[in-house]
Design a protein around this motif. Sequence first.
Motif, mmCIF file in Angstrom:
data_model
loop_
_atom_site.group_PDB
_atom_site.id
_atom_site.type_symbol
_atom_site.label_atom_id
_atom_site.label_comp_id
_atom_site.label_asym_id
_atom_site.label_seq_id
_atom_site.Cartn_x
_atom_site.Cartn_y
_atom_site.Cartn_z
ATOM 1 N N VAL A 46 0.862 -1.168 0.000
ATOM 2 C CA VAL A 46 0.000 0.000 0.000
ATOM 3 C C VAL A 46 0.901 1.222 0.000
ATOM 4 C CG1 VAL A 46 -1.719 1.296 1.292
ATOM 5 C CG2 VAL A 46 -1.827 -1.200 1.251
ATOM 6 N N CYS A 47 0.789 2.037 -1.042
ATOM 7 C CA CYS A 47 1.567 3.262 -1.118
ATOM 8 C C CYS A 47 0.807 4.349 -0.364
ATOM 9 C CB CYS A 47 1.796 3.661 -2.566
ATOM 10 S SG CYS A 47 2.803 2.459 -3.469
ATOM 11 N N GLY A 49 0.697 7.614 -0.549
ATOM 12 C CA GLY A 49 0.013 8.620 -1.357
ATOM 13 C C GLY A 49 -1.283 8.103 -1.949
ATOM 14 N N GLU A 50 -1.245 6.870 -2.459
ATOM 15 C CA GLU A 50 -2.449 6.287 -3.033
ATOM 16 C C GLU A 50 -3.519 6.073 -1.976
ATOM 17 O OE1 GLU A 50 -1.331 2.711 -5.057
ATOM 18 O OE2 GLU A 50 0.018 3.759 -6.417
ATOM 19 N N ALA A 51 -3.114 5.656 -0.785
ATOM 20 C CA ALA A 51 -4.070 5.438 0.292
ATOM 21 C C ALA A 51 -4.725 6.749 0.715
ATOM 22 C CB ALA A 51 -3.376 4.775 1.487
ATOM 23 N N ALA A 53 -5.016 9.507 -1.108
ATOM 24 C CA ALA A 53 -5.864 9.976 -2.202
ATOM 25 C C ALA A 53 -7.196 9.229 -2.217
ATOM 26 C CB ALA A 53 -5.140 9.807 -3.536
ATOM 27 N N ALA A 54 -7.157 7.934 -1.952
ATOM 28 C CA ALA A 54 -8.388 7.139 -1.910
ATOM 29 C C ALA A 54 -9.304 7.599 -0.782
ATOM 30 C CB ALA A 54 -8.051 5.656 -1.749
ATOM 31 N N ARG A 57 -10.914 10.841 -1.932
ATOM 32 C CA ARG A 57 -11.998 10.591 -2.886
ATOM 33 C C ARG A 57 -13.229 10.035 -2.188
ATOM 34 N NH1 ARG A 57 -7.596 9.000 -5.958
ATOM 35 N NH2 ARG A 57 -7.867 6.813 -5.410
#
Length: 84
Positions: A46-47, A49-51, A53-54, A57
């Motif tokens: 799990v990166c 930044g991606e977490a 951003a999710a 959202r």
Amino acid sequence: MAILTVRNVPDDVHRALRVRAAQHGRSTEAEVREILAAAVKPSSRVCMGEALAAIGRKIGLTNEDFAVFESVRDKTPAKPLRFD
């Protein structure tokens, strides 16, 4: 690259490693590297930044929401650490 030495490996474990390496067409050393990598590195990382951003959202954050942070942020340069 780091070097790792493993001492006192039981003979039956070493023998099993050699057999497993041969089955995979690798050296024993390469097989041990594969086993270690598989054991300590998750298959789906799990990166951060991606977490984040999710999460943004999911709760419906917009660019305007982030503009508030920019407007209240302290823009004073940080003072360097001193070790006196």
